[in-house]
Design an enzyme around this catalytic site. Structure first.
Site, PDB file in Angstrom:
ATOM      1  N   ASN A 166     -36.179  -7.767  70.785  1.00 45.35           N
ATOM      2  CA  ASN A 166     -34.740  -8.068  70.708  1.00 45.35           C
ATOM      3  C   ASN A 166     -34.108  -8.390  72.070  1.00 45.35           C
ATOM      4  OD1 ASN A 166     -34.109  -5.792  67.917  1.00 45.35           O
ATOM      5  ND2 ASN A 166     -34.412  -7.996  67.897  1.00 45.35           N
ATOM      6  N   ASP A 210     -31.773  -5.067  58.753  1.00 42.06           N
ATOM      7  CA  ASP A 210     -31.651  -6.509  59.004  1.00 42.06           C
ATOM      8  C   ASP A 210     -30.494  -7.121  58.212  1.00 42.06           C
ATOM      9  OD1 ASP A 210     -32.297  -8.950  60.088  1.00 42.06           O
ATOM     10  OD2 ASP A 210     -33.913  -9.363  58.674  1.00 42.06           O
TER      11      ASP A 210
END
Ligand code: FPP
Length: 247
Positions: free
Chosen positions: A75, A27
């Site tokens: 996502n 991330d």
């Protein structure tokens, strides 16, 4: 006690207490790019380069399994341009991997539902899986269109189907029966989960497998999580007392 990479005045990694399996939620790529006035795609590019280097470092160290969260089932909510950009980075990596697998000796696997991916990407994944069978080095697992809940749901469906068909008795369902139907079949659970990027959640990653993993959350953004920082995290992991529910 075998020690690796001793540095002046610094603790070093104990080779006898290496985590067998390290999982990383990669991330912070978008913020890494924003800080530099770059497009988010530049952050994902930097993130994919960091992944390559981290894999080499962990392989050299002797870690057996390395699992990364590259694209989650959630996502797809991102702009198409960004999603396409991540898939083209994966495509680039797969072309290189196909070339390098003979020398690299890694076993590359993909965890998740690859069926909605482009035919080209699916073909490359299948080719990589085939070539990987000849290798016996570090296992690198790339989670792609992966979600922990979807993984468990898939396992439950497969068990329910076998029970309905009479080939499995519901009384025989055990942790092992479930584990054998997860993408992570035959892989020990992660000893260590690392999440860079400042968030302190697991975001639907390896929900079953992380039950007793040690977790490290750091504000460092993924592209900045250098091998030195990984080394520090592994050293801090080695100082923990893992009890697995015992005393
Ligand atoms: C999360 O950061 C990152 C992703 C959703 C994509 C990760 C993908 C890669 C690193 C490329 C994969 C390629 C290979 C070869 C494995 P974010 O975009 O959410 O960052 P932010 O929170 O700062 O916006």
């Amino acid at each position: 006690m075998k020690k690796l990479f001793a540095k002046k005045n610094r603790a070093c990694i104990d080779k006898d207490k290496l985590p067998r399996h390290i999982a990383i939620i990669m991330d912070g790529n978008g913020r890494w790019a924003k800080k530099r006035g770059l497009a988010r795609s530049a952050g994902h590019y930097a993130g994919s380069e960091r992944f390559r280097s981290a894999a080499k470092y962990l392989q050299k160290l002797g870690v057996e399994h390395f699992t990364v969260y590259a694209f989650s089932t959630e996502n797809w909510k991102r702009p198409k341009e960004e999603v396409d950009g991540i898939f083209s980075l994966l495509e680039k990596y797969l072309y290189e991997a196909i070339n390098d697998l003979k020398d690299d000796n890694i076993v590359l696997s993909f965890w998740g539902d690859i069926s909605p991916l482009s035919p080209k990407l699916i073909e490359l994944i299948e080719e990589t899986n085939e070539l990987s069978k000849k290798n016996n080095g570090m296992h690198v697992n790339i989670c792609l269109n992966y979600g922990g809940r979807a993984e468990i749901t898939r396992a439950v469906k497969s068990i329910a189907n076998d029970c309905a068909a009479g080939v499995l008795n519901p009384d025989d369902i055990s942790d092992e029966v479930i584990e054998n139907r997860l993408y992570s079949k035959n892989t020990p659970p992660p000893d260590l989960l690392i999440r860079p990027g400042g968030e302190t959640r697991i975001s639907n990653f390896l929900l079953w497998q992380l039950a007793y993993s040690e977790m490290v959350f750091t504000d460092t953004l993924w592209p900045d999580l250098t091998d030195d920082k990984l080394e520090e995290i592994i050293i801090s992991f080695q100082q923990r007392n893992r009890r697995f529910g015992g005393l």
